[in-house]
Design an enzyme around this catalytic site. Structure first.
Site, mmCIF file in Angstrom:
data_model
loop_
_atom_site.group_PDB
_atom_site.id
_atom_site.type_symbol
_atom_site.label_atom_id
_atom_site.label_comp_id
_atom_site.label_asym_id
_atom_site.label_seq_id
_atom_site.Cartn_x
_atom_site.Cartn_y
_atom_site.Cartn_z
ATOM 1 N N TYR A 54 -18.981 -44.277 -29.726
ATOM 2 C CA TYR A 54 -18.889 -42.958 -30.350
ATOM 3 C C TYR A 54 -20.175 -42.624 -31.116
ATOM 4 O O TYR A 54 -20.731 -43.471 -31.820
ATOM 5 C CB TYR A 54 -17.700 -42.885 -31.306
ATOM 6 C CG TYR A 54 -16.348 -42.845 -30.627
ATOM 7 C CD1 TYR A 54 -16.234 -42.677 -29.244
ATOM 8 C CD2 TYR A 54 -15.178 -42.949 -31.368
ATOM 9 C CE1 TYR A 54 -14.994 -42.631 -28.626
ATOM 10 C CE2 TYR A 54 -13.923 -42.894 -30.754
ATOM 11 C CZ TYR A 54 -13.839 -42.746 -29.384
ATOM 12 O OH TYR A 54 -12.607 -42.695 -28.781
ATOM 13 N N ARG A 130 -12.360 -48.842 -21.060
ATOM 14 C CA ARG A 130 -12.191 -48.349 -19.687
ATOM 15 C C ARG A 130 -11.921 -49.514 -18.737
ATOM 16 O O ARG A 130 -12.460 -50.608 -18.929
ATOM 17 C CB ARG A 130 -13.451 -47.615 -19.214
ATOM 18 C CG ARG A 130 -13.737 -46.301 -19.926
ATOM 19 C CD ARG A 130 -12.933 -45.171 -19.336
ATOM 20 N NE ARG A 130 -13.146 -43.914 -20.063
ATOM 21 C CZ ARG A 130 -12.586 -42.756 -19.725
ATOM 22 N NH1 ARG A 130 -11.797 -42.703 -18.654
ATOM 23 N NH2 ARG A 130 -12.814 -41.671 -20.421
ATOM 24 N N ASN A 160 -6.989 -46.058 -21.088
ATOM 25 C CA ASN A 160 -7.175 -45.488 -19.749
ATOM 26 C C ASN A 160 -6.782 -46.436 -18.618
ATOM 27 O O ASN A 160 -7.251 -46.295 -17.489
ATOM 28 C CB ASN A 160 -8.643 -45.050 -19.563
ATOM 29 C CG ASN A 160 -9.093 -44.058 -20.607
ATOM 30 O OD1 ASN A 160 -8.576 -42.943 -20.673
ATOM 31 N ND2 ASN A 160 -10.026 -44.456 -21.459
ATOM 32 N N GLN A 181 -4.240 -46.360 -24.707
ATOM 33 C CA GLN A 181 -4.650 -45.016 -25.115
ATOM 34 C C GLN A 181 -5.015 -44.234 -23.853
ATOM 35 O O GLN A 181 -5.975 -44.574 -23.164
ATOM 36 C CB GLN A 181 -5.837 -45.075 -26.075
ATOM 37 C CG GLN A 181 -6.209 -43.711 -26.629
ATOM 38 C CD GLN A 181 -7.300 -43.759 -27.679
ATOM 39 O OE1 GLN A 181 -8.234 -42.945 -27.664
ATOM 40 N NE2 GLN A 181 -7.197 -44.693 -28.621
ATOM 41 N N GLY A 215 -9.101 -31.120 -25.231
ATOM 42 C CA GLY A 215 -10.514 -30.915 -25.531
ATOM 43 C C GLY A 215 -10.777 -29.612 -26.270
ATOM 44 O O GLY A 215 -11.899 -29.113 -26.271
ATOM 45 N N THR A 263 -11.287 -34.037 -35.242
ATOM 46 C CA THR A 263 -11.931 -32.827 -35.746
ATOM 47 C C THR A 263 -12.771 -33.196 -36.959
ATOM 48 O O THR A 263 -12.425 -34.125 -37.704
ATOM 49 C CB THR A 263 -10.911 -31.740 -36.132
ATOM 50 O OG1 THR A 263 -11.596 -30.608 -36.681
ATOM 51 C CG2 THR A 263 -9.909 -32.263 -37.148
ATOM 52 N N ASN A 264 -13.866 -32.479 -37.169
ATOM 53 C CA ASN A 264 -14.681 -32.660 -38.362
ATOM 54 C C ASN A 264 -14.417 -31.601 -39.415
ATOM 55 O O ASN A 264 -14.964 -31.672 -40.522
ATOM 56 C CB ASN A 264 -16.171 -32.627 -37.983
ATOM 57 C CG ASN A 264 -16.655 -33.951 -37.422
ATOM 58 O OD1 ASN A 264 -16.298 -35.005 -37.928
ATOM 59 N ND2 ASN A 264 -17.469 -33.901 -36.381
#
Length: 298
Positions: A54, A130, A160, A181, A215, A263-264
């Site tokens: 990230y 992944r 995933n 997740q 998204g 969210t920021n």
């Protein structure tokens, strides 16, 4: 806020705060990150979702800087992070291509990087980010068992993964995988019918749902006009916004889905728990599902 039991001694908040955009904020100061975490805690949101990749391998350090300033926060939250994606950026800038690495050496190194960058002594849950088509499940499984036995990680899971990926890895492990997740939302709903949710529900494995707002498309006015109209109707009935409705749709499912909200915006963070107040009976759930499908269920 109710909680989901993950292991005998670990539980997650029903809504999880996702930090994948943490390093992209215009303000990454420790004080601002602390304000985000405290806004979550005020609502009972205690579980924070990270990943080594990230922010171009920078978001974990942004969180760690906040912990240096306010170390007491570490005792109030659970930290989930991930590893195995290697992309040509940050500490892997010399990589020739983006790839997955589930080797023992990479997993051990990634855990040590995450602990150092986040300034913590233990990761509550580590996820394989992944499915790796080159995974040696014996080596990967043994490495995951090793990091749990070492005390550096309390529990392990995946992200995933399909059923065959899950069972392959689990077959080589002593430690139980505790979550998957996966992408789930009103705009990514195939998991409810393709077996992704079913196999986890059958095993009583709590599900973490990434991108529960599609998204951002579910709340931005893009895409399915019929679905937006249906969501708006439910939102008005419950005196809330359509984002809360989209999250409530996931929460209503009996599979113990934990939406990961990223969210920021501090005001949006403060309202993440609004979804818990939305009334979502079976017919309302299917009204939204029908609109998402674009047709009546068979």
């Amino acid at each position: 806020m109710n909680r989901i039991q993950i292991t005998d001694d670990l539980s997650f908040s029903r809504i999880i705060y996702g930090m994948w955009r943490l390093g992209d904020d215009s303000d990454t100061s420790p004080a601002h990150v602390q304000a985000k975490i405290e806004a979550c805690l005020e609502q009972g949101i205690t579980t924070m979702d990270q990943a080594d990749i990230y922010g171009g391998y920078a978001a974990e350090e942004v969180l760690g800087n906040a912990f240096k300033t306010a170390p007491a926060l570490k005792d109030q939250i659970e930290i989930v992070t991930k590893c195995d994606i290697v992309a040509p950026m940050g500490r892997y800038s010399d990589a020739r291509v983006k790839y997955y690495d589930t080797s023992r050496d990479h997993i051990i190194a990634s855990v040590d990087h995450s602990l150092r960058l986040m300034n913590i002594d233990k990761i509550d849950t580590l996820l394989i980010h992944r499915p790796d088509p080159m995974m040696d499940h014996q080596e990967t499984g043994a490495a995951l068992d090793e990091i749990v036995a070492s005390g550096k990680v309390r529990s392990v899971g995946v992200s995933n993964f399909k059923l065959h990926d899950w069972t392959l890895l689990q077959s080589a492990m002593k430690t139980s995988l505790i979550t998957n997740q996966i992408e789930l939302s009103l705009s990514a709903h195939k998991g409810f019918t393709n077996g992704d949710v079913a196999y986890l529900q059958e095993r009583n494995i709590p599900i973490m749902a990434w991108s529960p707002l599609g998204g951002g498309a579910l709340v931005s006015g893009e895409g399915n006009a019929e679905l937006r109209t249906a969501m708006t109707k439910v939102a008005q009935t419950n005196d809330t916004d359509i984002g809360a409705v989209a999250v409530a749709w996931l929460l209503a499912h009996p599979a113990n889905i934990m939406p990961v909200m990223g969210t920021n915006n501090l005001n949006r963070i403060k309202s993440l728990s609004d979804a818990l107040n939305v009334k979502m009976d079976r017919q309302t759930w299917f009204e939204l599902y029908t609109a998402a499908l674009g047709q009546e269920v068979p």
